[in-house]
Design a protein around this motif. Structure first.
Motif, PDB file in Angstrom:
ATOM      1  N   ILE A  24      92.147   3.822 103.287  1.00 31.26           N
ATOM      2  CA  ILE A  24      90.475   3.906 103.222  1.00 31.26           C
ATOM      3  C   ILE A  24      90.042   2.896 104.156  1.00 31.26           C
ATOM      4  O   ILE A  24      88.958   3.415 104.776  1.00 31.26           O
ATOM      5  N   ASP A  25      90.433   1.951 104.324  1.00 28.31           N
ATOM      6  CA  ASP A  25      89.858   0.990 105.123  1.00 28.31           C
ATOM      7  C   ASP A  25      89.983   1.242 106.733  1.00 28.31           C
ATOM      8  O   ASP A  25      88.915   1.082 107.559  1.00 28.31           O
TER       9      ASP A  25
ATOM     10  N   PHE B 207      83.964  10.554 110.898  1.00 23.96           N
ATOM     11  CA  PHE B 207      83.915  11.940 110.436  1.00 23.96           C
ATOM     12  C   PHE B 207      82.863  12.711 110.242  1.00 23.96           C
ATOM     13  O   PHE B 207      81.805  12.337 109.917  1.00 23.96           O
TER      14      PHE B 207
ATOM     15  N   ILE C 120      77.108   3.398 105.076  1.00 24.05           N
ATOM     16  CA  ILE C 120      78.382   3.126 105.826  1.00 24.05           C
ATOM     17  C   ILE C 120      78.558   1.782 106.296  1.00 24.05           C
ATOM     18  O   ILE C 120      79.627   1.140 106.381  1.00 24.05           O
TER      19      ILE C 120
ATOM     20  N   ASN D 298      77.183  16.943 104.753  1.00 25.57           N
ATOM     21  CA  ASN D 298      77.916  15.403 105.007  1.00 25.57           C
ATOM     22  C   ASN D 298      77.168  14.174 104.284  1.00 25.57           C
ATOM     23  O   ASN D 298      77.679  13.211 104.155  1.00 25.57           O
TER      24      ASN D 298
ATOM     25  N   PHE E   3      81.821  16.573 109.031  1.00 27.62           N
ATOM     26  CA  PHE E   3      82.573  17.819 108.352  1.00 27.62           C
ATOM     27  C   PHE E   3      81.419  18.981 108.350  1.00 27.62           C
ATOM     28  O   PHE E   3      80.582  18.821 109.029  1.00 27.62           O
ATOM     29  N   GLN E   4      82.033  19.809 107.933  1.00 29.92           N
ATOM     30  CA  GLN E   4      81.099  21.261 108.456  1.00 29.92           C
ATOM     31  C   GLN E   4      79.757  21.249 107.695  1.00 29.92           C
ATOM     32  O   GLN E   4      78.834  21.779 108.557  1.00 29.92           O
ATOM     33  N   ALA E   5      79.580  20.887 106.549  1.00 29.65           N
ATOM     34  CA  ALA E   5      78.354  20.725 106.114  1.00 29.65           C
ATOM     35  C   ALA E   5      78.194  19.823 104.918  1.00 29.65           C
ATOM     36  O   ALA E   5      79.081  19.272 104.404  1.00 29.65           O
TER      37      ALA E   5
ATOM     38  N   LEU F 262      93.406  11.717 105.803  1.00 27.94           N
ATOM     39  CA  LEU F 262      93.078  12.123 104.537  1.00 27.94           C
ATOM     40  C   LEU F 262      93.949  12.912 103.657  1.00 27.94           C
ATOM     41  O   LEU F 262      93.910  13.127 102.507  1.00 27.94           O
ATOM     42  N   ASP F 263      95.138  13.302 104.583  1.00 30.32           N
ATOM     43  CA  ASP F 263      96.226  14.116 103.964  1.00 30.32           C
ATOM     44  C   ASP F 263      97.431  13.555 104.155  1.00 30.32           C
ATOM     45  O   ASP F 263      97.621  12.879 105.522  1.00 30.32           O
TER      46      ASP F 263
ATOM     47  N   ARG G 147      90.101   4.538 107.878  1.00 26.49           N
ATOM     48  CA  ARG G 147      89.184   5.500 107.930  1.00 26.49           C
ATOM     49  C   ARG G 147      87.646   4.782 108.109  1.00 26.49           C
ATOM     50  O   ARG G 147      86.958   5.155 109.075  1.00 26.49           O
ATOM     51  N   LEU G 148      87.416   3.799 107.366  1.00 23.40           N
ATOM     52  CA  LEU G 148      86.041   3.416 107.368  1.00 23.40           C
ATOM     53  C   LEU G 148      85.927   2.545 108.772  1.00 23.40           C
ATOM     54  O   LEU G 148      84.854   2.566 109.106  1.00 23.40           O
TER      55      LEU G 148
ATOM     56  N   SER H 126      94.855   2.261  99.849  1.00 19.73           N
ATOM     57  CA  SER H 126      93.836   1.464 100.142  1.00 19.73           C
ATOM     58  C   SER H 126      93.614   1.061 101.600  1.00 19.73           C
ATOM     59  O   SER H 126      92.357   1.015 102.103  1.00 19.73           O
ATOM     60  N   LYS H 127      94.691   0.769 102.189  1.00 14.65           N
ATOM     61  CA  LYS H 127      94.586   0.447 103.599  1.00 14.65           C
ATOM     62  C   LYS H 127      94.228   1.719 104.515  1.00 14.65           C
ATOM     63  O   LYS H 127      93.560   1.760 105.571  1.00 14.65           O
TER      64      LYS H 127
ATOM     65  N   ASN I  93      92.684  16.620 109.101  1.00  9.61           N
ATOM     66  CA  ASN I  93      92.946  15.700 108.009  1.00  9.61           C
ATOM     67  C   ASN I  93      94.304  15.139 107.983  1.00  9.61           C
ATOM     68  O   ASN I  93      93.947  13.950 107.560  1.00  9.61           O
TER      69      ASN I  93
END
Ligand SMILES: Nc1ncnc2c1ncn2[C@@H]1O[C@H](COP(=O)(O)OP(=O)(O)OP(=O)(O)O)[C@@H](O)[C@H]1O
Ligand SMILES: [Mg+2]
Lengths: 404, 227
Positions: free
Chosen positions: B80-81, B89, B109, B95, B91-93, B56-57, B83-84, B77-78, B51
């Protein structure tokens, strides 16, 4: 894409959505019908007192309204009539001469309002003839009177009996006359039934030795909704010799009563929508709890929060609007139906209502404004309800949302 | 080879009666085209580390440097961009967005990225071919098996042509056949599209497939093995 997402989300839990839509729908139907009945009542009230008797605007000599005597009358010469005629928004101008006098039959005497009016013009304005329940209408210059039917009952007079009028005319002259009763009138407003004697305008002028004078000039308007604008215009146009008043100025109590009743309606509706909102809010909380993980994923992969908030808002708007539109579609025919077929209330209630000076009739208004108003309230409601999830989304921490 | 990701003295502490050092002074370099497993017992800090790398963290202290940029200098906000456009990503389940079809999930996406329609269409076909799910293109996630869902999630992660993919226990909910199937897919994409994969796991069969294994315990790296 966002809209598609919102639309599909709505139908994720069909039962919940149907319940939400139904609750909004019933609230809207209820609100519209109540509002329609109330507005209809106001319309009739205004129509009965204003449209049928007082007129939307009146012209008097300055000071007449506070001191309603013949001495405060004004002369309606050709010049005055011409100046009124020039104004195209006035569709009809009706002179009246009004005074108090004693009226009697052989045995009984009573104070009454003597009203001289132009029968032809009044017919066009308020179809006076349709108020006659016995006998016939008077004609211009005919030496005869019409009586409110309650007054006639009181005086024990019938059609073709003779009525004696005695009182003070213009400049305090003592005047008297006797006239045959040509017809009996029944108005929606009890006050008129109890107290009114109507005779042709010129006959009244002669009786009161008032020459070419009138106490009131009633104006009928092209567009009733522009009344206030016309009033202001007329005031400036006629100057300070005359007094121009619209019905709200003449009868502030009716206006106030309507406003107070409207305010009461708003509170009632507020409570109704508050209850519905709590119901919807409950489903919103459930929806949020179910979707937190998903929101976390969406934000993690790079979706901006405002887009997510927009989706949730749109979902609320669509859902409530569906209920709202369904409600409108079902309620509007009801408005039209009860407009065409007013409800006449049972005798007992009718009497009680008449005592208060109202008609015992419930007729809905079909003003589409009532619908738009509800539509607007619903979108507002959806937006207010959305505030909570939007704040939740704004503060959402995707890591936490996905751990839960 | 250049470092795609570099962490320096990375720490994440959860305050409490007893503070938990979920990630404790981690220095890690990840290079282009790696296929790396982060392993360790439950609670060792694998998710927390991923993360932090994924933005994310926020770390309690230390730095995460991606392609030379210090993530702590990015605004929300930067991030988020960031990550985009730069990270995929998995994840475990769960998704996928349940109300969208396989195609729409990937499309979604790419639309967030404002890619051209034509582009989107071609890429979706290419990706679904690679994860071998072209026949499920119009199915909803609920109509797919867990393994198939995870493969769609991998396809979605790659849709944006990210610099690297972070996968937190992608096989945790899968049976061994589906798990090895997913690993095959990831391995192939790692080679064919030369995409860096970093995944956490405590499944020995998955660990065996990694080319590098970083082991965490109590938030610290206790071993780092290149094969
Ligand atoms: N939000 C939080 N608040 C408090 N403690 C947390 C929080 N998130 C994680 N932790 C703690 O941090 C430590 C590391 O957690 P993390 O989820 O990173 O472990 P993990 O290696 O991913 O475990 P698992 O294999 O079970 O997924 C754990 O002791 C966990 O309890
Ligand atoms: Mg974990």
């Amino acid at each position: 894409m966002l809209l598609k997402l919102a639309w599909r989300n709505i139908w994720r839990n069909k039962r919940r959505t149907y319940i939400t839509i139904a609750s909004v729908m019933f609230a809207v139907i209820f609100a519209i019908v109540i509002k329609g009945l109330k507005e209809g009542m106001y319309d009739r009230m205004i129509e009965n007192t204003v449209g049928n008797y007082f007129g939307y605007i009146q012209i008097h000599k300055s000071g007449y309204w506070d001191d309603q005597t013949l001495d405060n009358s004004f002369s309606i010469d050709q010049q005055f009539l011409d100046s009124i005629q020039k104004l195209t928004y006035i569709t009809n101008a009706l002179p009246r001469l009004q005074n108090f006098a004693l009226v009697s039959s052989d045995t009984i005497t009573k104070g009454a309002v003597i009203l001289g009016l132009d029968p032809e013009k009044e017919e066009k304005f308020s179809s006076l003839g349709s108020r006659i329940i016995e006998g016939g209408i008077i004609e211009n210059e005919e030496l005869a009177v019409l009586l409110g039917y309650k007054l006639a009952e009181y005086l024990k007079l019938k059609v073709e009996d003779t009525l004696i009028i005695m009182g003070q005319g213009y400049h305090g002259n003592l005047v008297a006359g006797s006239y045959p009763v040509k017809g009996l009138l029944k108005f929606p407003s009890p006050e008129l039934n109890d107290n009114f004697v109507i005779l042709p305008f010129t006959v009244a002028q002669d009786l009161m030795s008032a020459g070419s004078r009138a106490t009131n000039m009633i104006l009928d308007l092209e567009d009733h909704n522009k009344m206030e604008k016309y009033t202001t215009g007329l005031k400036a146009y006629l100057g300070s010799t005359y007094e121009v008043m619209d019905w709200k100025e003449m009868m502030p109590e009716i206006d106030k009563m309507i406003e107070a009743d409207r305010a009461e309606g708003i509170i009632l509706m507020g409570i109704l929508y508050l209850l519905v909102s709590f119901g919807i809010f409950g489903t919103v909380l459930m929806m949020l709890a179910e979707r937190m993980y998903e929101f976390g994923i969406m934000i993690s992969i790079g979706m901006r929060k405002y887009k997510l908030a927009f989706i949730v808002w749109i979902e609320m708007v669509i859902m409530t609007l569906l209920g709202g539109i369904a409600g409108m579609l079902l309620a509007y025919p009801l408005l039209i139906y009860f407009n065409l077929r007013p409800i006449y209330m049972g005798d007992d209630i009718a009497k009680a209502i008449e005592e208060y000076g109202f008609e015992p009739i419930m007729q809905t208004s079909t003003d589409p404004g009532i619908l738009f108003e509800q539509g607007f309230i619903i979108i507002l409601l959806a937006t207010i309800i959305s505030i909570y999830p939007i704040i939740k989304i704004k503060n959402l921490n995707s890591v936490k949302a996905m751990r839960a | 080879m250049k470092n795609v990701i570099e962490t320096k003295n990375l720490c994440k502490t959860y305050e409490g009666v007893i503070p938990i050092h979920a990630v404790n002074d981690v220095d890690l370099q990840i290079q282009d085209d790696e296929f790396t497993a982060i392993v360790g017992p439950s609670g060792s800090g694998k998710s927390t580390l991923l993360n932090l790398i994924g933005g994310l963290d926020h770390p309690t202290s230390g730095e995460v440097i991606v392609n030379g940029h210090d993530l702590s200098e990015f605004s929300e906000s930067k991030l988020i961009d960031y990550r985009l456009y730069h990270i995929g990503f998995v994840f475990q389940a769960y998704n996928l967005i349940p109300v969208l079809t396989v195609r729409e999930n990937i499309e979604f996406i790419m639309m967030l990225q404002k890619r051209k329609k034509e582009d989107i269409k071609n890429r979706i076909h290419e990706l679904l071919e690679e994860v071998d799910l072209l026949d499920k293109i119009n199915k909803r996630p609920s109509e797919l098996s867990g393994g198939q869902q995870q493969r769609v999630a991998v396809a979605r992660a790659l849709a944006t042509k990210p610099e690297f993919v972070l996968a937190d226990e992608p096989t945790a909910n899968l049976d061994s056949k589906s798990a090895s199937n997913l690993l095959d897919t990831m391995e192939r994409l790692n080679k064919e599209e030369s995409i860096t994969f970093i995944f956490s796991t405590h499944d020995q069969r998955v660990i065996d497939r990694a080319r590098r294994v970083v082991t965490l315990e109590d938030g610290k790296i206790i071993s780092d093995v290149q094969k």
